[in-house]
Design an enzyme around this catalytic site. Structure first.
Site, PDB file in Angstrom:
ATOM      1  N   GLY A  82     121.580  -3.836  11.348  1.00 42.53           N
ATOM      2  CA  GLY A  82     120.486  -5.600  10.499  1.00 42.53           C
ATOM      3  C   GLY A  82     119.327  -4.968  11.813  1.00 42.53           C
ATOM      4  O   GLY A  82     119.219  -6.124  12.582  1.00 42.53           O
ATOM      5  N   ARG A 130     123.463   2.045   9.154  1.00 42.80           N
ATOM      6  CA  ARG A 130     124.734   2.689   9.716  1.00 42.80           C
ATOM      7  C   ARG A 130     125.477   3.649  10.076  1.00 42.80           C
ATOM      8  O   ARG A 130     124.558   4.674   9.656  1.00 42.80           O
ATOM      9  CB  ARG A 130     125.465   1.472   8.995  1.00 42.80           C
ATOM     10  CG  ARG A 130     125.164   0.658   8.536  1.00 42.80           C
ATOM     11  CD  ARG A 130     125.721  -0.450   9.539  1.00 42.80           C
ATOM     12  NE  ARG A 130     124.842  -2.075   8.796  1.00 42.80           N
ATOM     13  CZ  ARG A 130     125.076  -3.264   9.484  1.00 42.80           C
ATOM     14  NH1 ARG A 130     124.475  -3.547  10.977  1.00 42.80           N
ATOM     15  NH2 ARG A 130     124.272  -4.352   8.361  1.00 42.80           N
ATOM     16  N   CYS A 131     126.009   3.633  11.093  1.00 43.22           N
ATOM     17  CA  CYS A 131     126.284   5.134  11.390  1.00 43.22           C
ATOM     18  C   CYS A 131     127.952   5.244  12.034  1.00 43.22           C
ATOM     19  O   CYS A 131     127.764   5.518  12.936  1.00 43.22           O
ATOM     20  CB  CYS A 131     125.367   5.352  12.726  1.00 43.22           C
ATOM     21  SG  CYS A 131     125.446   7.223  12.939  1.00 43.22           S
ATOM     22  N   ASP A 146     125.997  -6.889  18.270  1.00 39.09           N
ATOM     23  CA  ASP A 146     127.235  -5.901  19.113  1.00 39.09           C
ATOM     24  C   ASP A 146     127.209  -4.913  18.956  1.00 39.09           C
ATOM     25  O   ASP A 146     127.923  -4.335  20.124  1.00 39.09           O
ATOM     26  CB  ASP A 146     127.986  -6.770  19.062  1.00 39.09           C
ATOM     27  CG  ASP A 146     128.692  -7.382  17.441  1.00 39.09           C
ATOM     28  OD1 ASP A 146     127.597  -7.464  17.096  1.00 39.09           O
ATOM     29  OD2 ASP A 146     129.145  -8.554  17.505  1.00 39.09           O
ATOM     30  N   THR A 178     119.112 -10.310  16.757  1.00 38.40           N
ATOM     31  CA  THR A 178     119.296 -10.062  15.152  1.00 38.40           C
ATOM     32  C   THR A 178     119.425 -11.538  15.685  1.00 38.40           C
ATOM     33  O   THR A 178     119.359 -12.322  16.219  1.00 38.40           O
ATOM     34  CB  THR A 178     121.607 -10.687  15.484  1.00 38.40           C
ATOM     35  OG1 THR A 178     121.851 -10.606  14.018  1.00 38.40           O
ATOM     36  CG2 THR A 178     122.108 -10.720  16.730  1.00 38.40           C
ATOM     37  N   ASP A 212     121.409 -13.561  13.652  1.00 41.44           N
ATOM     38  CA  ASP A 212     122.448 -14.564  13.380  1.00 41.44           C
ATOM     39  C   ASP A 212     122.300 -15.363  14.972  1.00 41.44           C
ATOM     40  O   ASP A 212     123.277 -16.229  14.940  1.00 41.44           O
ATOM     41  CB  ASP A 212     123.595 -13.462  13.332  1.00 41.44           C
ATOM     42  CG  ASP A 212     123.903 -12.853  12.291  1.00 41.44           C
ATOM     43  OD1 ASP A 212     123.271 -13.327  11.209  1.00 41.44           O
ATOM     44  OD2 ASP A 212     124.364 -11.674  11.933  1.00 41.44           O
ATOM     45  N   ASP A 218     123.847 -14.559  17.255  1.00 38.04           N
ATOM     46  CA  ASP A 218     125.461 -14.106  17.366  1.00 38.04           C
ATOM     47  C   ASP A 218     126.569 -13.876  19.043  1.00 38.04           C
ATOM     48  O   ASP A 218     127.144 -12.990  19.218  1.00 38.04           O
ATOM     49  CB  ASP A 218     126.742 -14.370  16.506  1.00 38.04           C
ATOM     50  CG  ASP A 218     125.846 -12.513  15.688  1.00 38.04           C
ATOM     51  OD1 ASP A 218     125.366 -12.340  16.352  1.00 38.04           O
ATOM     52  OD2 ASP A 218     126.562 -11.892  15.023  1.00 38.04           O
ATOM     53  N   MET A 228     122.043 -16.870   6.123  1.00 31.50           N
ATOM     54  CA  MET A 228     122.830 -15.910   6.899  1.00 31.50           C
ATOM     55  C   MET A 228     123.498 -16.654   8.456  1.00 31.50           C
ATOM     56  O   MET A 228     123.204 -17.656   8.119  1.00 31.50           O
ATOM     57  CB  MET A 228     122.775 -14.418   6.736  1.00 31.50           C
ATOM     58  CG  MET A 228     121.697 -14.234   5.243  1.00 31.50           C
ATOM     59  SD  MET A 228     121.219 -13.069   4.996  1.00 31.50           S
ATOM     60  CE  MET A 228     121.738 -11.742   5.677  1.00 31.50           C
ATOM     61  N   ARG A 285     126.227 -14.427   8.986  1.00 34.39           N
ATOM     62  CA  ARG A 285     127.943 -13.532   9.915  1.00 34.39           C
ATOM     63  C   ARG A 285     129.266 -14.768  10.288  1.00 34.39           C
ATOM     64  O   ARG A 285     128.586 -15.845   9.250  1.00 34.39           O
ATOM     65  CB  ARG A 285     127.469 -12.134  10.774  1.00 34.39           C
ATOM     66  CG  ARG A 285     127.899 -11.386  10.971  1.00 34.39           C
ATOM     67  CD  ARG A 285     128.660  -9.993  10.947  1.00 34.39           C
ATOM     68  NE  ARG A 285     128.127 -10.474  13.116  1.00 34.39           N
ATOM     69  CZ  ARG A 285     128.463  -9.604  13.586  1.00 34.39           C
ATOM     70  NH1 ARG A 285     128.340  -8.254  13.600  1.00 34.39           N
ATOM     71  NH2 ARG A 285     128.128  -9.804  14.860  1.00 34.39           N
ATOM     72  N   HIS A 301     120.229 -37.421  -4.033  1.00 38.86           N
ATOM     73  CA  HIS A 301     119.764 -36.350  -4.540  1.00 38.86           C
ATOM     74  C   HIS A 301     120.404 -36.080  -2.702  1.00 38.86           C
ATOM     75  O   HIS A 301     120.519 -36.458  -1.392  1.00 38.86           O
ATOM     76  CB  HIS A 301     118.936 -35.202  -4.473  1.00 38.86           C
ATOM     77  CG  HIS A 301     117.602 -35.758  -3.129  1.00 38.86           C
ATOM     78  ND1 HIS A 301     116.915 -37.005  -3.110  1.00 38.86           N
ATOM     79  CD2 HIS A 301     117.367 -35.078  -2.034  1.00 38.86           C
ATOM     80  CE1 HIS A 301     116.406 -37.016  -2.062  1.00 38.86           C
ATOM     81  NE2 HIS A 301     115.982 -36.294  -1.197  1.00 38.86           N
ATOM     82  N   ARG A 322     123.118 -27.707  -8.052  1.00 39.44           N
ATOM     83  CA  ARG A 322     122.846 -26.091  -7.949  1.00 39.44           C
ATOM     84  C   ARG A 322     123.070 -25.589  -6.613  1.00 39.44           C
ATOM     85  O   ARG A 322     123.142 -26.072  -5.507  1.00 39.44           O
ATOM     86  CB  ARG A 322     121.468 -26.762  -8.558  1.00 39.44           C
ATOM     87  CG  ARG A 322     121.186 -27.434  -9.754  1.00 39.44           C
ATOM     88  CD  ARG A 322     121.332 -25.658 -10.727  1.00 39.44           C
ATOM     89  NE  ARG A 322     121.169 -27.044 -11.871  1.00 39.44           N
ATOM     90  CZ  ARG A 322     121.735 -27.563 -12.432  1.00 39.44           C
ATOM     91  NH1 ARG A 322     123.165 -27.593 -12.185  1.00 39.44           N
ATOM     92  NH2 ARG A 322     121.457 -28.106 -14.115  1.00 39.44           N
TER      93      ARG A 322
END
Length: 319
Positions: free
Chosen positions: A11, A72-73, A103, A125, A127, A129, A169, A171, A215, A243
Site C-alpha cells: 500500500g 501487489r505481486c 511487512d 505504511t 498503519d 504496525d 484504517m 489493518r 452527541h 450515523r
C-alpha cells in the site's frame, strides 16, 4: 557497491516519495548509480527499471503516493518469480536494493537477501504496525487526515445531536484509531488490542445521554469489524440516532506532513548507508528519535505493541 535499486511495494503511504528522493540523492552523493524500479516486485520481475538522476527526484518531496508506483505481486512469492527478479537485477548490474513498504514487502527483501542480493527495508505504511520502530512513514499524515475529518464530522454531530461512528484504517492495528480518538476527544475508541464489551460501550453512551450529552464520536478500527455493523447495533441498543462514516482511502493520500518528510529522508538515507557498509537483510527504524536497524525477520517476529496507557487516558478524559 556501485549500483543500488529502490522500489516501493504494498500500500502507498504519504512520505514514500521523500524516502525515494533520499535514497536517490544519498547514492548520487556517494557516486553510486541508483535505479528506480517501477511497480514494486512486479516491475522488478518485468524489468521496469530506469536509472535515476538528481532531477528524477526533483519536486517530489511534497507529493503523496509514490512516483515509482506500487503493485501487489503474487508471482514474487514463488521461486520462479524470484528467479526472474534476480535475472533482472543481474542484467542491470544492481548490487543492492532498498525496499520501501510494509511487512509483506520486507519478507520479499529478506528472500532476495538470502539469494545473494543485499536488501534493506524502509518501513512505509500508514498503519504504523511494523515492530522495531516507533513510527512508520505515512502514519503521521494519515493521522492528521483522520483528525481533520473527525473535526468536521463533530460539527455536524453537534448540530444534529447525533452519535457518529467513524471507521478508520489500520489493518489489524489500532494505532490510527487510538491516536486520532485521543487527539479528537472521542467518547469511545474500539481497537483490536482491547477487548471492550459491547455492553460497556452502550453503558457509556447511555450515561452521557442521561447527563445531557447530545452527541458522541465513536472511533472504530477496521481490525475489529465494520463501522456499519457497530452503528446498527449501537442505534438498536441505545435508540440514539446514529450515523456511520467510513473514511477509507482518503487516509492514504495527501501531501506528507513535515514529520513524515523528515522521517522518510532520515530512513531512506540510513538505508543507503547500511548497504554501503556491507549490511543486508536489515530494516531501518526510529526509536526514541534515534535511528536504529534490526534484522528483518527478528523485527517482524516481534509483536507490535500499542501503548495502552494512551487508551486508558482516553477513557479517563472522555468520562
Amino acid at each position: 557497491m556501485k549500483k543500488i535499486g529502490v522500489l516501493t511495494s504494498g500500500g502507498d503511504a504519504p512520505g514514500m516519495n521523500a524516502a525515494i528522493r533520499a535514497v536517490a540523492r544519498k547514492c548520487i552523493y556517494h557516486n553510486v548509480e541508483v535505479y528506480g524500479i517501477y511497480y514494486g516486485y512486479q516491475g522488478l520481475i518485468e524489468g521496469h527499471i530506469k536509472k535515476m538522476e538528481l532531477g528524477s527526484v526533483g519536486d517530489i518531496i511534497q507529493r503523496g503516493g509514490t512516483t515509482l508506483y506500487t503493485a501487489r505481486c503474487p508471482e514474487f512469492k514463488t521461486e520462479e518469480g524470484r528467479a526472474k527478479a534476480i535475472e533482472q537485477l543481474k542484467s542491470h548490474g544492481i548490487e543492492g536494493l532498498v525496499v520501501i513498504g510494509g511487512d509483506g514487502s520486507f519478507m520479499g527483501a529478506k528472500k532476495l537477501t538470502e539469494l545473494g542480493y543485499p536488501c534493506i527495508g524502509v518501513p512505509g505504511t500508514i498503519d504504523n504496525d511494523i515492530p522495531a520502530t516507533d513510527f512508520t512513514i505515512g502514519f503521521d499524515t494519515a493521522l492528521n487526515t483522520v483528525i481533520e475529518a473527525i473535526d468536521k464530522i463533530r460539527d455536524t454531530a453537534t448540530s444534529h445531536e447525533r452519535t457518529y461512528v467513524i471507521e478508520v484504517m489500520g489493518r489489524n492495528a489500532g494505532d490510527i484509531a487510538l491516536w486520532a480518538g485521543l487527539a479528537d476527544g472521542a467518547e469511545t475508541i474500539i481497537i483490536p488490542e482491547v477487548d471492550d464489551s459491547f455492553d460497556d460501550i452502550v453503558d457509556r453512551l447511555n450515561r452521557g445521554h442521561e447527563r445531557g450529552k447530545r452527541h458522541s464520536i465513536i472511533i472504530v478500527a477496521e481490525g475489529v469489524g465494520s463501522g456499519f455493523d457497530y452503528g446498527k447495533r449501537i442505534q438498536e441498543a441505545t435508540e440514539l440516532e446514529t450515523r456511520v462514516t467510513v473514511l477509507g482511502h482518503t487516509q492514504r493520500g495527501g501531501s506528507p506532513t513535515a514529520f513524515d518528510r523528515v522521517l522518510a529522508s532520515r530512513l531512506g538515507a540510513q538505508a543507503v548507508d547500511l548497504l554501503l557498509e556491507g549490511k543486508a537483510g536489515r530494516m531501518v527504524g526510529i526509536q526514541n528519535n534515534q535511528l536504529v536497524d534490526h534484522d528483518i525477520i527478528e523485527a517482524l517476529e516481534t509483536k507490535h505493541e500499542l501503548d495502552l496507557s494512551m487508551y486508558q487516558l482516553s477513557k479517563e478524559l472522555s468520562i
